[in-house]
Structures are given as structure tokens and as C-alpha cells.
Design an enzyme around this catalytic site. Structure first.
Site, PDB file in Angstrom:
ATOM      1  N   ASN A 145     -99.128  39.681 -64.962  1.00  0.00           N
ATOM      2  CA  ASN A 145     -99.630  40.529 -64.961  1.00  0.00           C
ATOM      3  C   ASN A 145    -101.076  40.383 -63.706  1.00  0.00           C
ATOM      4  OD1 ASN A 145    -101.027  38.646 -66.547  1.00  0.00           O
ATOM      5  ND2 ASN A 145    -101.955  39.906 -67.959  1.00  0.00           N
ATOM      6  N   THR A 223     -98.484  34.015 -76.071  1.00  0.00           N
ATOM      7  CA  THR A 223     -98.604  33.210 -77.259  1.00  0.00           C
ATOM      8  C   THR A 223     -97.286  32.456 -77.729  1.00  0.00           C
ATOM      9  OG1 THR A 223    -100.398  34.374 -78.078  1.00  0.00           O
ATOM     10  CG2 THR A 223     -99.344  32.949 -79.451  1.00  0.00           C
ATOM     11  N   GLU A 243    -103.818  30.049 -71.803  1.00  0.00           N
ATOM     12  CA  GLU A 243    -104.573  31.303 -71.867  1.00  0.00           C
ATOM     13  C   GLU A 243    -103.422  32.212 -72.368  1.00  0.00           C
ATOM     14  OE1 GLU A 243    -107.640  31.676 -71.487  1.00  0.00           O
ATOM     15  OE2 GLU A 243    -108.518  30.314 -70.080  1.00  0.00           O
ATOM     16  N   CYS A 277    -104.857  40.903 -70.520  1.00  0.00           N
ATOM     17  CA  CYS A 277    -104.976  40.032 -71.995  1.00  0.00           C
ATOM     18  C   CYS A 277    -106.301  40.488 -72.471  1.00  0.00           C
ATOM     19  CB  CYS A 277    -104.815  38.530 -71.618  1.00  0.00           C
ATOM     20  SG  CYS A 277    -105.927  38.142 -70.154  1.00  0.00           S
ATOM     21  N   GLU A 447    -111.034  28.190 -68.538  1.00  0.00           N
ATOM     22  CA  GLU A 447    -111.019  28.110 -67.338  1.00  0.00           C
ATOM     23  C   GLU A 447    -112.248  28.835 -66.554  1.00  0.00           C
ATOM     24  OE1 GLU A 447    -106.812  30.209 -67.217  1.00  0.00           O
ATOM     25  OE2 GLU A 447    -106.712  28.435 -65.811  1.00  0.00           O
TER      26      GLU A 447
HETATM   27  P1  NAP Z   1     -94.603  34.756 -70.587  1.00  0.00           P
HETATM   28  O1  NAP Z   1     -93.104  35.358 -70.713  1.00  0.00           O
HETATM   29  O2  NAP Z   1     -95.068  33.783 -71.430  1.00  0.00           O
HETATM   30  O3  NAP Z   1     -94.512  34.138 -69.048  1.00  0.00           O
HETATM   31  C1  NAP Z   1     -95.440  33.490 -68.497  1.00  0.00           C
HETATM   32  C2  NAP Z   1     -94.957  32.624 -67.577  1.00  0.00           C
HETATM   33  O4  NAP Z   1     -94.295  31.580 -68.274  1.00  0.00           O
HETATM   34  C3  NAP Z   1     -93.996  32.927 -66.287  1.00  0.00           C
HETATM   35  O5  NAP Z   1     -94.222  32.234 -65.398  1.00  0.00           O
HETATM   36  C4  NAP Z   1     -92.743  32.692 -67.224  1.00  0.00           C
HETATM   37  O6  NAP Z   1     -91.595  32.528 -66.416  1.00  0.00           O
HETATM   38  C5  NAP Z   1     -92.932  31.448 -67.712  1.00  0.00           C
HETATM   39  N1  NAP Z   1     -92.222  30.846 -68.680  1.00  0.00           N
HETATM   40  C6  NAP Z   1     -91.025  31.302 -69.212  1.00  0.00           C
HETATM   41  N2  NAP Z   1     -90.316  30.506 -70.265  1.00  0.00           N
HETATM   42  C7  NAP Z   1     -91.058  29.346 -70.212  1.00  0.00           C
HETATM   43  C8  NAP Z   1     -90.632  28.139 -70.718  1.00  0.00           C
HETATM   44  N3  NAP Z   1     -89.919  27.996 -71.483  1.00  0.00           N
HETATM   45  N4  NAP Z   1     -91.404  26.939 -70.300  1.00  0.00           N
HETATM   46  C9  NAP Z   1     -92.235  27.186 -69.205  1.00  0.00           C
HETATM   47  N5  NAP Z   1     -92.757  28.231 -68.533  1.00  0.00           N
HETATM   48  C10 NAP Z   1     -92.089  29.498 -69.068  1.00  0.00           C
HETATM   49  O7  NAP Z   1     -95.618  36.112 -70.405  1.00  0.00           O
HETATM   50  P2  NAP Z   1     -95.491  37.320 -69.631  1.00  0.00           P
HETATM   51  O8  NAP Z   1     -94.616  38.167 -69.980  1.00  0.00           O
HETATM   52  O9  NAP Z   1     -95.274  36.914 -68.185  1.00  0.00           O
HETATM   53  O10 NAP Z   1     -96.954  37.684 -69.555  1.00  0.00           O
HETATM   54  C11 NAP Z   1     -97.529  38.546 -70.514  1.00  0.00           C
HETATM   55  C12 NAP Z   1     -98.343  37.678 -71.444  1.00  0.00           C
HETATM   56  O11 NAP Z   1     -99.347  36.890 -70.867  1.00  0.00           O
HETATM   57  C13 NAP Z   1     -98.907  38.594 -72.628  1.00  0.00           C
HETATM   58  O12 NAP Z   1     -98.874  38.131 -73.727  1.00  0.00           O
HETATM   59  C14 NAP Z   1    -100.557  38.271 -71.979  1.00  0.00           C
HETATM   60  O13 NAP Z   1    -101.620  38.585 -72.796  1.00  0.00           O
HETATM   61  C15 NAP Z   1    -100.639  36.942 -71.557  1.00  0.00           C
HETATM   62  N6  NAP Z   1    -101.580  36.853 -70.701  1.00  0.00           N
HETATM   63  C16 NAP Z   1    -102.844  36.124 -71.069  1.00  0.00           C
HETATM   64  C17 NAP Z   1    -103.866  35.698 -69.934  1.00  0.00           C
HETATM   65  C18 NAP Z   1    -105.014  35.006 -70.382  1.00  0.00           C
HETATM   66  O14 NAP Z   1    -105.795  34.653 -69.735  1.00  0.00           O
HETATM   67  N7  NAP Z   1    -105.390  34.692 -71.849  1.00  0.00           N
HETATM   68  C19 NAP Z   1    -103.629  36.198 -68.747  1.00  0.00           C
HETATM   69  C20 NAP Z   1    -102.472  37.018 -68.515  1.00  0.00           C
HETATM   70  C21 NAP Z   1    -101.527  37.104 -69.447  1.00  0.00           C
HETATM   71  P3  NAP Z   1     -90.609  33.784 -66.022  1.00  0.00           P
HETATM   72  O15 NAP Z   1     -91.063  34.267 -64.840  1.00  0.00           O
HETATM   73  O16 NAP Z   1     -89.109  33.117 -65.778  1.00  0.00           O
HETATM   74  O17 NAP Z   1     -90.651  34.751 -67.131  1.00  0.00           O
END
Ligand code: NAP
Ligand code: MG
Length: 468
Positions: A145, A223, A243, A277, A447
Site C-alpha cells: 500500500n 495482522t 505495523e 492503515c 517507527e
Molecule cells: P500482507 O499480506 O500481510 O503482506 C505484507 C508483506 O508480508 C508482503 O511483502 C508479503 O509478501 C509478506 N508476507 C506474506 N506472507 C509472509 C510470511 N509467511 N512471512 C513473511 N512475510 C510474508 O499484507 P498486505 O496485504 O500486503 O497489506 C495490507 C495490510 O497491511 C493491511 O492490513 C494494512 O492495514 C497493513 N498495513 C499496515 C501498516 C502500518 O503501518 N500499520 C502500513 C501499511 C499496511 P507477498 O508479496 O508475497 O504477499
């Protein structure tokens, strides 16, 4: 754009490639390596080796390289921004800010190497002092994102503290991270000090968690995956920063500047098409001004410019992927009470309109789950206590806004809100020099800001005897 496989056929197996798709045109914009476990391990080994050099580069030289890195990011702001528009469909205005944020975070932490101060603590019989030692190889896992800022929040302080970095961008959005790594090399970072490893989360990201030579993991994402990452880090007794998601509230009291609150509410939730987020995806309004607020909100929502994100006037682009479009769409059913809905362009692209819903139940998924799209729920509250109760009725606690002209109430509600980043009469969340992070299931650790650096060091205490 490096699109060639990492190994030639003569050297060994050819690295698999993964297509990167524009969410605006639905066309392939690049093909990038999808690293295997063996390739990931080899990169971590190189990072470990580079650490032995980088940690001993003098603080002044490390600072100079990071300042040069920051200046190069600034020089290439437009190119980076255009790349993000192509890869992630961000509006060009947002993308320029995002590249500027990487510049600023690098510049901010470039002041750190010479200021990584320890203590001298009075003890009998000698001298006692503390050192902030770098951890080693830091693994940064980035979601799709905000590919540029979230990468920078990890790699800039990690490098400043003397660590080397392996960074895994999201499979959907690797292009700007790859470009940033090239700019780092150009700025003078030694080879392998900052590597971007493209590939699957289940392969590359998972290996950061399980590999004994990755000393810390910085994870931003869902999460669900965050909990899995934390479990793995616990097994390795490895520090982790998380995060995660959010379901933040925009709380509007009856004494607020209602015109301003309504005019800004869409931008507090629909920025980046709601894939933020910090999105204020619940608008809680004092019952006595609900009708007046909704009447002001309608033109504000319909006025959001949803159009080709490469146009300077664009305020909202498409969702990131067809899969994510299906997820967001699944939240709205025939029985959903949709009260305002905007328009989207026709033709290709994963567009979703700005949508305002009014669920009747507090436990409706639209009130409790992170939609991560341009959908906001409005609900009424009765008084201050009810507003606080409803605000905190979520597992998340990342950000939020409070609108009131009563300063005492603003602080009472802010202090009672279980959330890491609050904004009064505004919707700001992120400044590179102030701490950012979540309460409850929104995360662990902080962060940015002055303290983030210490999340990338271990404290060492050394006692020297002065006895003869
Ligand atoms: P995600 O599916 O959790 O993926 C995040 C990252 O983790 C991607 O690079 C993903 O790789 C990787 N990943 C997936 N499975 C993994 C595993 N088993 N071990 C280690 N890494 C792994 O999240 P998303 O769908 O990309 O992003 C959306 C979410 O992020 C939302 O829930 C949002 O709220 C949250 N977010 C939070 C913040 C914050 O600062 N709090 C900021 C931005 C986003 P792949 O490319 O292979 O999927
Ligand atoms: Mg995912």
C-alpha cells in the site's frame, strides 16, 4: 529496470520471473525475479559479510553516504513518483510526497551515526559505559500500500545504526524499492549493504523470520501475517517490530467546525483509495448533529476526483489488484445501507467508488473489520462517554481524529483513546520526526522519530576496573 534473471543458464538454475501489473491499465509493466530459498540464503550470507565492513565505516562517512542517498532520492523524485503511479496506481501528487518522505527519512537519520550516544554511569571501583551496538542483518518486509515510505522507515534507521538490510517488497509493488536500492549504490553504499530481494512472502519473507543470521525483522502488513511473523521471531528470540492493520475512528462532536470536519472526512479515509492503515474508516458523529453532518458530507464525497492517477488533479486512483477489488466488493451486499456513493471511470482498472454506509449494528463487519478500500461507516453516539466506548470497540488502535472546539474534551478523549496516533481537528498521522505505531492488534513498537533508532541496536554495558 533490472528484468534479467540473476543467474545465467551456465551458472545454475534460472531465477523464476514474476509479472508486475498496473492496476490502472491491467497491463504487465515489468517482470521481476522471484527468488528461491537458496538465492535468499545466498543474499543473507552476502549481507552478513557486508555487515563486518559497514559496521566499521566511521560514523562521519556513514552519515555522508546517507546524506548523499537522500539527495539522490530528491534528484530522482519525479522518476520514482512516475514509477509508483505505473506500478501501484497512486495519484501522482501522493507519489511525489512518498518519494519526498524517503528523502526526508534518510536525511533525518543521516544525523544519527555521530549521535548514537551511550551513558557513562557512576559505579565504585571503575568506569561503566554503555554502547548501542548494531544488530547485524535486518530484514524489512513491506506491504503493497505504501511501497516507498514503509521501505524507508525500515532501511534508513537500520543503516544509520550500522546494520545491513535485506528488504522484501510486496510481490505486487517491487519497482520503487528496486530503484531505491540502485540509488543507494550510486550514493556510495558498499555492495550488499542494502539489498532488495523480490519474491514471495512465503519464501523470501518467511526466510527472514527463520534464518539465524537475520537479527531483527521489521514487518508491516496484515495482522494475520504479522502474528505468524511474531511467532517465528519468538522461536528465534529475535526482536520484531510490527505495523499492522487499523479501523480508526473520526469522532465528530456537536461543537466542532462541522463544515471543515465534513469537507475533510473523505480525505481522512479515501486517500490512497482507502488502502491506508491509518484510514479513518469509522465516522462517529454526535446524534444531535448527524443529519446536518451527512448533508455536508454528501457533496464532499461526490467531489472527490476519482480519475487517471497520472493527472495532477487526481485525488483517488484504483485499488491495487483484481483480487483486492473482489475482497473490498464482498463487504457490500444487497442488505448494506449505502447512503452516499461516488462514480468511477469506465474502461480498464480496478476502480471502486467512494462509498459511505450506515450499519445499524456495532458488530457489523463494516464497523469492526478493516476493508482497506474506499468504504466508510457512519454511526451516531450520544455523549462523550459513548464516543470513547465506541471508538475503543475494536481490536485495532493505530490512529484517529477528534473534532471539537473544547480543548479539555479534545485532550480527555485523546488520552482515553486506545490508539498510537491521534489528530485533533485534522487528519495527520505521519511525520518522519514523530513516533508512529499502534496499540492493541495494530502493532508492536514504534517507527520514525527520535527513538526508532534504538529499535535497531542492542545496548552493551562495559565495566573497566580502575583498581591498581
Ligand atoms: P500482507 O499480506 O500481510 O503482506 C505484507 C508483506 O508480508 C508482503 O511483502 C508479503 O509478501 C509478506 N508476507 C506474506 N506472507 C509472509 C510470511 N509467511 N512471512 C513473511 N512475510 C510474508 O499484507 P498486505 O496485504 O500486503 O497489506 C495490507 C495490510 O497491511 C493491511 O492490513 C494494512 O492495514 C497493513 N498495513 C499496515 C501498516 C502500518 O503501518 N500499520 C502500513 C501499511 C499496511 P507477498 O508479496 O508475497 O504477499
Ligand atoms: Mg497478502
Amino acid at each position: 529496470m533490472p528484468t534479467a534473471p540473476l543467474c545465467s543458464a551456465e551458472e545454475g538454475p534460472v531465477t523464476a520471473l514474476h509479472d508486475v501489473i498496473s492496476p490502472v491499465t491491467e497491463e504487465v509493466v515489468a517482470s521481476v525475479p522471484s527468488l528461491s530459498l537458496e538465492e535468499t540464503d545466498a543474499a543473507i550470507a552476502r549481507s552478513r559479510k557486508a555487515f563486518e565492513t559497514w559496521r566499521h565505516v566511521s560514523p562521519g562517512d556513514r552519515a555522508r553516504i546517507l546524506r548523499r542517498f537522500s539527495a539522490l532520492v530528491d534528484e530522482h523524485n519525479e522518476g520514482l513518483a512516475q514509477l509508483e503511479v505505473r506500478n501501484a496506481g497512486h495519484t501522482i501528487g501522493n507519489a511525489r510526497w512518498e518519494a519526498g518522505n524517503v528523502r526526508d527519512v534518510l536525511a533525518y537519520y543521516s544525523g544519527a551515526p555521530e549521535r548514537l550516544l551511550g551513558h557513562q554511569i557512576p559505579v565504585p571501583g571503575g568506569v561503566d559505559m554503555t554502547f548501542h551496538e548494531p544488530l547485524g542483518v535486518v530484514g524489512v518486509i513491506v506491504p503493497w500500500n505504501f511501497p516507498m515510505p514503509i521501505a524507508g522507515w525500515g532501511f534508513a534507521p537500520a543503516l544509520a545504526a550500522g546494520n545491513t538490510v535485506v528488504l522484501k517488497p510486496a510481490e505486487l509493488t517491487p519497482l520503487t524499492a528496486m530503484r531505491l536500492a540502485e540509488l543507494g549504490l550510486e550514493a556510495g553504499l558498499p555492495e550488499d549493504v542494502f539489498q532488495v530481494l523480490t519474491g514471495k512472502g512465503s519464501v523470501v519473507g518467511e526466510r527472514f523470520v527463520t534464518h539465524p543470521h537475520v537479527a531483527k525483522v521489521v514487518f508491516t502488513g496484515s495482522t494475520e501475517v504479522g502474528i505468524h511473523v511474531a511467532e517465528g521471531c519468538a522461536r528465534g528470540v529475535k526482536p520484531v517490530t510490527l505495523e499492522l492493520g487499523g479501523k480508526s475512528a473520526n469522532v465528530i462532536f456537536d461543537d466542532a467546525d462541522l463544515a471543515k470536519a465534513a469537507a475533510t472526512a473523505p480525505y481522512g479515509v479515501f486517500d490512497n483509495a482507502g488502502q491506508d492503515c491509518c484510514a479513518r474508516s469509522r465516522i462517529l458523529v454526535q446524534r444531535s448533529v448527524l443529519d446536518e453532518f451527512l448533508a455536508l458530507l454528501e457533496p464532499a464525497v461526490l467531489g472527490v476526483r476519482v480519475e487517471d492517477p497520472s493527472l495532477d488533479t487526481s485525488e483517488m486512483g484504483p485499488l491495487i489488484s483484481a483480487g483486492h477489488h473482489a475482497t473490498v466488493s464482498s463487504f457490500i451486499t444487497d442488505s448494506t445501507n449505502v447512503v452516499i456513493q461516488g462514480q468511477v471511470p469506465s474502461g480498464p482498472g480496478y476502480w471502486y467508488p467512494a462509498t459511505v454506509v450506515m450499519p445499524s449494528r456495532e458488530d457489523d463487519p463494516l464497523m469492526t473489520e478493516e476493508v482497506f478500500g474506499p468504504v466508510v461507516s457512519v454511526m451516531a453516539f450520544d455523549d462523550e462517554a459513548d464516543a470513547i466506548r465506541l471508538t475503543n470497540a475494536t481490536d485495532y488502535g493505530l490512529s484517529g481524529s477528534i473534532w471539537t472546539r473544547d480543548v479539555g474534551r479534545a485532550f480527555r478523549v485523546a488520552r482515553a483513546t486506545e490508539s498510537g496516533n491521534l489528530s485533533i481537528n485534522s487528519h495527520s498521522s505521519v511525520r518522519y520526526w514523530t513516533p508512529f505505531g499502534g496499540f492493541k492488534k495494530s502493532g508492536l513498537g514504534r517507527e520514525l522519530g527520535p527513538d526508532a533508532l534504538h529499535a535497531f541496536t542492542e545496548v552493551k554495558n562495559v565495566f573497566i576496573s580502575t583498581e591498581g
